[in-house]
Design a protein around this motif. Structure first.
Motif, PDB file in Angstrom:
ATOM      1  N   TYR A 129       0.858  -1.128   0.113  1.00 35.10           N
ATOM      2  CA  TYR A 129       0.012   0.202  -0.096  1.00 35.10           C
ATOM      3  C   TYR A 129       1.032   1.094  -0.071  1.00 35.10           C
ATOM      4  O   TYR A 129       2.007   1.409   0.610  1.00 35.10           O
ATOM      5  N   ARG A 131       1.066   5.653   0.050  1.00 37.88           N
ATOM      6  CA  ARG A 131       0.636   7.116   0.256  1.00 37.88           C
ATOM      7  C   ARG A 131       1.595   8.100   0.120  1.00 37.88           C
ATOM      8  O   ARG A 131       2.878   7.860   0.206  1.00 37.88           O
ATOM      9  N   ASN A 176      -7.432   7.043  -3.270  1.00 38.18           N
ATOM     10  CA  ASN A 176      -8.638   7.527  -3.023  1.00 38.18           C
ATOM     11  C   ASN A 176      -9.358   8.936  -3.705  1.00 38.18           C
ATOM     12  O   ASN A 176      -8.539   9.396  -4.511  1.00 38.18           O
ATOM     13  N   THR A 198      -3.973   8.439  -0.375  1.00 34.52           N
ATOM     14  CA  THR A 198      -3.696   7.120  -0.042  1.00 34.52           C
ATOM     15  C   THR A 198      -4.248   6.286  -1.181  1.00 34.52           C
ATOM     16  O   THR A 198      -5.601   6.291  -1.535  1.00 34.52           O
ATOM     17  N   ILE A 200      -5.774   2.946  -2.525  1.00 38.99           N
ATOM     18  CA  ILE A 200      -6.723   2.117  -1.809  1.00 38.99           C
ATOM     19  C   ILE A 200      -6.397   0.755  -2.347  1.00 38.99           C
ATOM     20  O   ILE A 200      -6.763  -0.367  -1.896  1.00 38.99           O
ATOM     21  N   GLU A 201      -5.680   0.745  -3.520  1.00 38.80           N
ATOM     22  CA  GLU A 201      -5.547  -0.679  -4.338  1.00 38.80           C
ATOM     23  C   GLU A 201      -3.809  -0.739  -4.072  1.00 38.80           C
ATOM     24  O   GLU A 201      -3.122  -0.025  -4.149  1.00 38.80           O
ATOM     25  N   ASP A 262      -7.282  -3.962   4.273  1.00 37.14           N
ATOM     26  CA  ASP A 262      -7.481  -3.012   3.546  1.00 37.14           C
ATOM     27  C   ASP A 262      -6.561  -1.935   3.915  1.00 37.14           C
ATOM     28  O   ASP A 262      -5.760  -1.928   4.497  1.00 37.14           O
ATOM     29  N   ALA A 263      -6.492  -0.833   3.000  1.00 39.01           N
ATOM     30  CA  ALA A 263      -5.307   0.034   3.124  1.00 39.01           C
ATOM     31  C   ALA A 263      -5.638   0.930   4.455  1.00 39.01           C
ATOM     32  O   ALA A 263      -4.495   1.264   5.089  1.00 39.01           O
ATOM     33  N   ALA A 264      -6.880   1.027   4.839  1.00 37.53           N
ATOM     34  CA  ALA A 264      -6.966   1.780   6.055  1.00 37.53           C
ATOM     35  C   ALA A 264      -6.496   0.926   7.270  1.00 37.53           C
ATOM     36  O   ALA A 264      -5.854   1.551   8.221  1.00 37.53           O
TER      37      ALA A 264
END
Length: 271
Positions: A129, A131, A176, A198, A200-201, A262-264
């Motif tokens: 991931y 960011r 995002n 961020t 997300i994939e 997930d990314a979060a």
């Protein structure tokens, strides 16, 4: 009871060996299995280029030439769109700071946009991931409003068309739809407005982000000398002699994708 059974089985085994051993020679063979594991890693390169993926109309610098390659088989860019390729962007990034930014970013005037297009390359062995943070001098350096229509500094998030997601929304390249914005973040004695994008994939190992998350930076076309001076007085723009400098920072992080829902969840665990 358990010990007695063990002893009986052992006696039976010894008898069997004795009988067979008395009458036969053996063909023997030994096999072993070695399991080799390699330790993965997460590693990224952050690069900047003057090339927006789809060309100069979006880069803030219309003097740049447009791309000529037609997209095919990309994950987030429709086939047939005209784009700069990964190799073109990577090659441009090698000389971006010296051949473009050092020239185009010198002697800035109101209305000039300088292309500033960050991309991330996953150079590690594992999907990750990603960011990206773009840090623009903040209004909190005084009462100077740095990133706002009518202020001095302009960037892709100032205009409605781009703020609504010129390249993020709809065809967002895995990112995002809009950045998280944190105001007045202090770094090295300077306060910044931080735009965090961020993805997300997960970005696959060996791959480069298809879309840049930022377009350009420049001086608002309506800015006056008094506005510039106000920005200098506020510390958002620094002046040393005849040199006036605006520093916009870009930082990137990566964390393994495997093991997170997930990314979060991944960024919640990021240290």
């Amino acid at each position: 009871m358990k010990k007695k059974l063990t002893a009986i089985f052992l006696c039976v085994a010894l008898v069997a060996i004795a009988i067979v051993g008395a009458s036969l020679a053996y063909f023997t063979d030994t096999k072993s299995a070695t399991n080799t594991f390699t330790v993965g890693n997460v590693k990224i390169d952050l690069i900047e280029s003057k090339f927006h993926r789809t060309g100069s109309d979006n880069s803030g610098d219309t003097s740049l030439h447009d791309p000529t390659t037609k997209a095919a088989g990309m994950e987030f860019i429709p086939d047939g769109w005209t784009i700069f390729t990964d190799d073109e962007i990577k090659n441009d990034a090698k000389t971006y700071a010296t051949d473009y930014l050092a020239v185009k970013g010198e002697n800035m005037v109101p209305g000039r946009g300088v292309a500033k297009c960050p991309y991330v390359i996953n150079t590690g062995a594992n999907d990750a991931y990603i960011r990206v943070r773009v840090m623009v001098p903040s209004a909190a350096n005084n009462d100077f409003v740095a990133v706002k229509d009518g202020g001095v500094i302009t960037n892709q998030w100032c205009t409605t068309a781009i703020k609504n997601g010129e390249f993020i929304d709809g065809k967002g390249g895995g990112w995002n739809n809009a950045p998280a914005i944190e105001r007045n973040v202090e770094k090295d004695g300077m306060k910044y407005d931080v735009y965090t994008f961020t993805r997300i994939e997960p970005l696959k190992a060996g791959k480069m982000t298809e879309w840049n998350v930022w377009n350009f930076i420049g001086i608002n076309k309506d800015a006056t000398s008094a506005d510039i001076q106000k920005a200098i007085d506020a510390g958002a723009i620094t002046a040393t002699g005849d040199t006036v400098t605006l520093n916009v920072l870009v930082e990137a992080d990566a964390i393994q994708a495997e093991g997170f829902a997930d990314a979060a969840a991944a960024w919640a665990a990021f240290k």
